[in-house]
Structures are given as structure tokens and as C-alpha cells.
Scaffold this motif. Structure first.
Motif, mmCIF file in Angstrom:
data_model
loop_
_atom_site.group_PDB
_atom_site.id
_atom_site.type_symbol
_atom_site.label_atom_id
_atom_site.label_comp_id
_atom_site.label_asym_id
_atom_site.label_seq_id
_atom_site.Cartn_x
_atom_site.Cartn_y
_atom_site.Cartn_z
ATOM 1 N N GLN A 1 45.278 60.712 42.338
ATOM 2 C CA GLN A 1 44.250 59.761 42.904
ATOM 3 C C GLN A 1 42.964 59.605 42.153
ATOM 4 O OE1 GLN A 1 44.997 58.069 46.397
ATOM 5 N NE2 GLN A 1 46.887 58.743 45.443
ATOM 6 N N LEU A 2 42.936 58.349 41.655
ATOM 7 C CA LEU A 2 41.839 58.032 40.748
ATOM 8 C C LEU A 2 40.534 57.424 41.651
ATOM 9 C CD1 LEU A 2 40.147 58.225 38.046
ATOM 10 C CD2 LEU A 2 41.423 56.051 37.435
ATOM 11 N N TYR A 3 39.605 58.127 41.795
ATOM 12 C CA TYR A 3 38.493 57.628 42.594
ATOM 13 C C TYR A 3 37.563 56.912 41.457
ATOM 14 C CZ TYR A 3 40.062 60.365 46.406
ATOM 15 O OH TYR A 3 41.074 60.809 47.281
ATOM 16 N N LEU A 4 36.759 55.748 42.003
ATOM 17 C CA LEU A 4 36.057 55.035 41.069
ATOM 18 C C LEU A 4 34.576 54.706 41.575
ATOM 19 C CD1 LEU A 4 38.600 52.195 40.012
ATOM 20 C CD2 LEU A 4 38.054 54.360 38.754
ATOM 21 N N ARG A 5 33.796 54.347 40.663
ATOM 22 C CA ARG A 5 32.268 54.187 41.234
ATOM 23 C C ARG A 5 31.681 53.478 39.973
ATOM 24 N NH1 ARG A 5 27.204 55.188 40.794
ATOM 25 N NH2 ARG A 5 26.054 57.096 40.297
ATOM 26 N N GLY A 6 31.113 52.348 40.335
ATOM 27 C CA GLY A 6 30.652 51.462 39.275
ATOM 28 C C GLY A 6 31.191 50.075 39.536
ATOM 29 N N GLY A 7 31.115 49.167 38.515
ATOM 30 C CA GLY A 7 31.281 47.783 38.630
ATOM 31 C C GLY A 7 31.536 47.211 37.195
ATOM 32 N N TRP A 8 32.118 46.007 37.492
ATOM 33 C CA TRP A 8 32.390 45.298 35.968
ATOM 34 C C TRP A 8 32.499 43.751 36.100
ATOM 35 C CZ3 TRP A 8 36.156 46.449 39.425
ATOM 36 C CH2 TRP A 8 37.134 45.739 39.397
ATOM 37 N N TRP A 9 32.497 43.089 35.176
ATOM 38 C CA TRP A 9 32.632 41.612 35.141
ATOM 39 C C TRP A 9 34.181 41.417 35.342
ATOM 40 C CZ3 TRP A 9 34.526 38.172 30.808
ATOM 41 C CH2 TRP A 9 34.265 36.847 31.186
ATOM 42 N N LEU A 10 34.602 40.604 36.717
ATOM 43 C CA LEU A 10 35.881 40.489 37.207
ATOM 44 C C LEU A 10 36.174 38.914 36.827
ATOM 45 C CD1 LEU A 10 38.571 41.290 38.521
ATOM 46 C CD2 LEU A 10 37.163 40.830 40.687
ATOM 47 N N PRO A 11 36.708 38.526 35.544
ATOM 48 C CA PRO A 11 36.997 37.077 35.328
ATOM 49 C C PRO A 11 38.388 36.750 35.896
ATOM 50 C CG PRO A 11 37.614 38.479 33.523
ATOM 51 C CD PRO A 11 37.129 39.421 34.451
ATOM 52 N N VAL A 12 38.244 35.503 36.700
ATOM 53 C CA VAL A 12 39.511 34.925 37.127
ATOM 54 C C VAL A 12 40.036 33.713 36.214
ATOM 55 C CG1 VAL A 12 39.258 36.151 39.569
ATOM 56 C CG2 VAL A 12 38.515 33.749 39.020
ATOM 57 N N VAL A 13 41.235 33.347 36.624
ATOM 58 C CA VAL A 13 41.974 32.439 36.073
ATOM 59 C C VAL A 13 41.221 31.039 36.675
ATOM 60 C CG1 VAL A 13 44.190 31.010 35.881
ATOM 61 C CG2 VAL A 13 44.321 33.405 35.776
ATOM 62 N N ASP A 14 40.830 30.238 35.560
ATOM 63 C CA ASP A 14 40.223 28.944 35.784
ATOM 64 C C ASP A 14 41.491 28.057 36.199
ATOM 65 O OD1 ASP A 14 39.479 26.175 35.496
ATOM 66 O OD2 ASP A 14 38.217 26.647 34.104
ATOM 67 N N GLU A 15 41.186 27.670 37.504
ATOM 68 C CA GLU A 15 42.300 26.978 38.103
ATOM 69 C C GLU A 15 42.463 25.549 37.589
ATOM 70 O OE1 GLU A 15 41.830 27.170 42.632
ATOM 71 O OE2 GLU A 15 43.278 28.466 42.547
ATOM 72 N N ASP A 16 41.563 24.918 37.181
ATOM 73 C CA ASP A 16 41.573 23.432 36.665
ATOM 74 C C ASP A 16 42.476 23.412 34.988
ATOM 75 O OD1 ASP A 16 40.110 22.374 38.590
ATOM 76 O OD2 ASP A 16 38.179 22.777 37.447
ATOM 77 N N LEU A 17 42.332 24.573 34.431
ATOM 78 C CA LEU A 17 43.109 24.722 33.239
ATOM 79 C C LEU A 17 44.361 25.655 33.503
ATOM 80 C CD1 LEU A 17 39.910 25.122 30.878
ATOM 81 C CD2 LEU A 17 41.243 23.087 31.414
ATOM 82 N N ASN A 18 44.356 26.308 34.415
ATOM 83 C CA ASN A 18 45.416 27.425 34.629
ATOM 84 C C ASN A 18 45.367 28.267 33.684
ATOM 85 O OD1 ASN A 18 47.243 28.448 36.633
ATOM 86 N ND2 ASN A 18 49.146 27.425 35.414
ATOM 87 N N TYR A 19 44.406 28.797 33.230
ATOM 88 C CA TYR A 19 44.377 30.030 32.029
ATOM 89 C C TYR A 19 42.867 30.338 32.176
ATOM 90 C CZ TYR A 19 42.712 27.022 28.469
ATOM 91 O OH TYR A 19 41.783 25.953 27.962
ATOM 92 N N CYS A 20 42.894 31.781 31.606
ATOM 93 C CA CYS A 20 41.491 32.351 31.450
ATOM 94 C C CYS A 20 40.808 31.648 30.432
ATOM 95 C CB CYS A 20 41.702 34.024 30.927
ATOM 96 S SG CYS A 20 42.512 34.910 32.269
#
Length: 183
Positions: free
Chosen positions: A108-127
Motif C-alpha cells: 500500500q502506497l499512501y500519498l500526500r501532496g498534489g500535482w497538475w492533473l491534465p485531461v484530454v481536450d475533448e474538442d481535439l480528442n488528445y492532450c
């Protein structure tokens, strides 16, 4: 001539130090609410020096995210997660910019912190990595654990889990990490 060489070496040294300092980027820590438990159980694996890539589905859980409502789902764009480990304690640098703290207790790897979470651009259907296709998120205590699984005959080594994250809105990130091949 000896004096000139000494001065030139000193100037070169200063230029190198300045150049290296200018190239160094800041590493950010976003605290979130995730915590790391005390741990006496040995780590199931050694993550030191490894790089992993994430992939998975981000499901929006609340209002607040631009162009998204609760229940909307987006594929995340993969980022590199570089691990260092000493005993059970893990430090992760995400995309060479964000630091996450971890503790590996058994599998079990427990995590604390954060990051930049990018998601796929739906208009272009890629990152595209545009500002509007991502959010800085903190990992919440309600979902901050990944489970490590060693490789089997059919399945590569991986870590999986559902991370609860909070940025401008809340979301769940159903994620699978796979280790990058080492060369």
C-alpha cells in the motif's frame, strides 16, 4: 598568462554556476489532506530510481471546474512520476515540477501532496496541455492509497487505485501506474 588563465577559469566557473542555477526549476508542494500512516511493515518493492506513468479516468464530483459538471468524465494525460525511496518513505517528482510524499507499507502506497492533473481536450480528442485542460489538485485523505502489484505472466508491474483529488472542483481519479522500462 597564468593570471589570465586563473581569471578565465573563475569567470567560466561563475558562468556555469549561474547557468545551472537559472536552469533549475522550482518544485512545488500542494498539501491536500492526505496523510501518511506510521508503518512498520516492510515495503513490497523498491521504487528508488524508477519512473512510472499514470493513466486513467477522472470523474468530476462537484461544481467548480471550468466546462465540467458533476459526473463528467475525462481521460487523464500521462505524466512521468520519478520515485526516490529510503526505507518505507518515498518522494515523487511529478512532471519535474510537483513533489508528492509517500509511504510504502507492504503493498500500500499512501500519498500526500498534489500535482497538475491534465485531461484530454475533448474538442481535439488528445492532450494539448492548455491551461484550460488541467487543474492543480491536492490528494484528499478520502482516497490517497495506491496498491502495488508485482508483474505476473500476463500483467505488468503496476500500481492502481482511486485517488480523491480537490482543485477548483472535487474529482476521483481511477488510475493505473506502469513502470517505465529502464535502459
Amino acid at each position: 598568462r597564468t593570471w589570465y588563465r586563473s581569471v578565465m577559469r573563475w569567470v567560466a566557473y561563475v558562468c556555469i554556476v549561474v547557468a545551472l542555477g537559472a536552469c533549475k526549476e522550482d518544485v512545488y508542494f500542494i498539501p491536500g489532506t492526505g496523510t501518511l500512516p506510521d508503518c512498520n511493515e516492510p515495503a513490497a518493492t523498491d521504487l528508488d530510481g524508477s519512473v512510472w506513468f499514470d493513466q486513467g479516468l477522472v470523474t468530476i464530483g462537484s461544481a467548480g471546474c471550468q466546462d465540467a459538471t458533476s459526473g463528467d468524465a475525462f481521460m487523464a494525460c500521462a505524466l512521468d512520476w520519478a520515485f526516490t525511496q529510503e526505507g518505507n518513505d518515498v518522494t515523487i517528482i511529478v512532471d519535474e515540477e510537483y513533489q508528492i510524499e509517500g509511504r510504502l507499507c507492504g503493498d500500500q502506497l499512501y500519498l500526500r501532496g498534489g500535482w497538475w492533473l491534465p485531461v484530454v481536450d475533448e474538442d481535439l480528442n488528445y492532450c494539448t496541455y492548455d491551461d484550460d485542460s488541467a487543474d492543480e489538485v491536492g490528494i484528499s485523505a478520502s482516497g490517497n492509497v495506491l496498491t502495488y502489484a508485482a508483474a505476473t505472466g500476463e500483467t505488468p508491474e503496476q500500481m492502481t487505485g482511486t485517488l480523491a483529488v480537490q482543485g477548483s472542483c472535487s474529482a476521483e481519479y481511477e488510475v493505473t501506474f506502469q513502470r517505465a522500462p529502464s535502459f
